[in-house]
Design a protein around this motif. Structure first.
Motif, PDB file in Angstrom:
ATOM      1  N   TYR A  61       0.801  -1.226   0.000  1.00 22.93           N
ATOM      2  CA  TYR A  61       0.000   0.000   0.000  1.00 22.93           C
ATOM      3  C   TYR A  61       0.835   1.278   0.000  1.00 22.93           C
ATOM      4  CZ  TYR A  61      -3.741  -3.237   1.212  1.00 22.93           C
ATOM      5  OH  TYR A  61      -4.637  -4.288   1.210  1.00 22.93           O
ATOM      6  N   THR A  64       2.205   5.618   2.758  1.00 22.38           N
ATOM      7  CA  THR A  64       1.066   6.285   3.395  1.00 22.38           C
ATOM      8  C   THR A  64       0.241   5.334   4.242  1.00 22.38           C
ATOM      9  OG1 THR A  64      -0.320   5.907   1.443  1.00 22.38           O
ATOM     10  CG2 THR A  64       0.901   7.997   1.560  1.00 22.38           C
ATOM     11  N   ARG A  66      -2.386   3.519   3.655  1.00 21.30           N
ATOM     12  CA  ARG A  66      -3.843   3.584   3.557  1.00 21.30           C
ATOM     13  C   ARG A  66      -4.331   2.172   3.233  1.00 21.30           C
ATOM     14  NH1 ARG A  66      -6.356   6.756   6.260  1.00 21.30           N
ATOM     15  NH2 ARG A  66      -8.162   6.370   4.924  1.00 21.30           N
ATOM     16  N   PRO A  68      -7.222  -0.532   3.271  1.00 24.74           N
ATOM     17  CA  PRO A  68      -8.685  -0.623   3.362  1.00 24.74           C
ATOM     18  C   PRO A  68      -9.179  -1.516   4.498  1.00 24.74           C
ATOM     19  CG  PRO A  68      -7.985  -0.756   1.069  1.00 24.74           C
ATOM     20  CD  PRO A  68      -6.733  -0.799   1.896  1.00 24.74           C
ATOM     21  N   ASP A  71      -9.370   0.353   7.717  1.00 22.36           N
ATOM     22  CA  ASP A  71     -10.527   1.250   7.778  1.00 22.36           C
ATOM     23  C   ASP A  71     -11.793   0.474   8.110  1.00 22.36           C
ATOM     24  OD1 ASP A  71      -8.907   3.409   7.105  1.00 22.36           O
ATOM     25  OD2 ASP A  71      -9.317   3.222   4.959  1.00 22.36           O
ATOM     26  N   GLU A  87      -0.679   1.653  12.639  1.00 27.86           N
ATOM     27  CA  GLU A  87       0.442   2.406  12.067  1.00 27.86           C
ATOM     28  C   GLU A  87       1.634   2.535  13.014  1.00 27.86           C
ATOM     29  OE1 GLU A  87      -3.404   3.849  10.229  1.00 27.86           O
ATOM     30  OE2 GLU A  87      -2.660   3.408  12.236  1.00 27.86           O
TER      31      GLU A  87
END
Length: 216
Positions: A61, A64, A66, A68, A71, A87
């Motif tokens: 990914y 960064t 990010r 999914p 989330d 993170e």
């Protein structure tokens, strides 16, 4: 009711599922519940010294991070008070020695498994704690166990094959993913919960209570 909770520390959904179950139990207050924690290793090949938790995610990914999946799980976890710190994680553990500590502790203090599992899981996922032998020994001492004996056990080869054997047992029963809860009701029938929520567990507890009452 009997709940066999098949879990692994390296499964974030197991922490979410445990919180759903704990909240449902607090809500429904079942009078006759037996909870049995069953060990499973999703990644039995992981090095016991640990691994770079973020390396895989960065390669897939980017810097960064990010992701999914993170989330999605946060959307479910945060409303029930679980705050993942993905993170910030540096060193991911193998779950072998965490399982060994829980197995050792349960033999000495029956019923302690749930509290240890909660502490290991939240320390790793919410506080990005490195789960090594020093952490596990300190955890044992906080829960009233002998830290010298805990360290001696972890540094030995005692029961090192048991989590592998239990994992093989559950795989033979068709368990391949987490979370996995096997519920045995008052009338003897069983149901499996893989997609957890407070209401899913609460509904099962209410149905079990009704079955027990009708049989009385």
């Amino acid at each position: 009711m009997i709940i066999d909770a098949v879990y692994d520390f390296l499964c974030p959904w197991c922490l979410v599922g445990k919180r759903h179950m704990d909240l449902a139990i607090a809500q429904e207050q079942p009078e006759d519940l037996q909870l049995r924690w069953r060990q499973f290793m999703l990644y039995p090949h992981f090095d016991r010294g640990g691994h770079d938790f973020l390396e895989f995610f960065r390669s897939k990914y980017g810097e960064t991070l990010r992701v999914p999946m993170w989330d999605r799980i946060r959307a479910v976890a945060e409303p029930i008070g679980v705050n993942f710190a993905f993170e910030k994680m540096t060193r991911g553990p193998a779950s072998l020695d965490g399982h060994r500590l829980v197995r050792w502790a349960e033999a000495r203090t029956p019923g302690i498994s749930g509290a240890l599992i909660e502490d290991i899981s939240t320390s790793f996922y919410e506080r990005a704690q490195v789960i090594d032998n020093d952490f596990l020994v300190a955890l044992a001492e906080r829960h009233g166990l002998d830290p010298v004996a805990a360290r001696a056990h972890l540094e030995s080869d005692a029961d090192v094959e048991e989590p592998f054997a239990e994992t093989d047992h559950w795989r033979a029963q068709g368990v391949t993913s987490m979370p996995h809860y096997i519920l045995t009701f008052a009338d003897g029938h069983r149901e499996v919960i893989n997609q957890t929520s407070i209401e899913v567990f609460a509904d099962a507890l209410r149905r079990d209570r009704a079955m027990a009452a009708s049989a009385a």
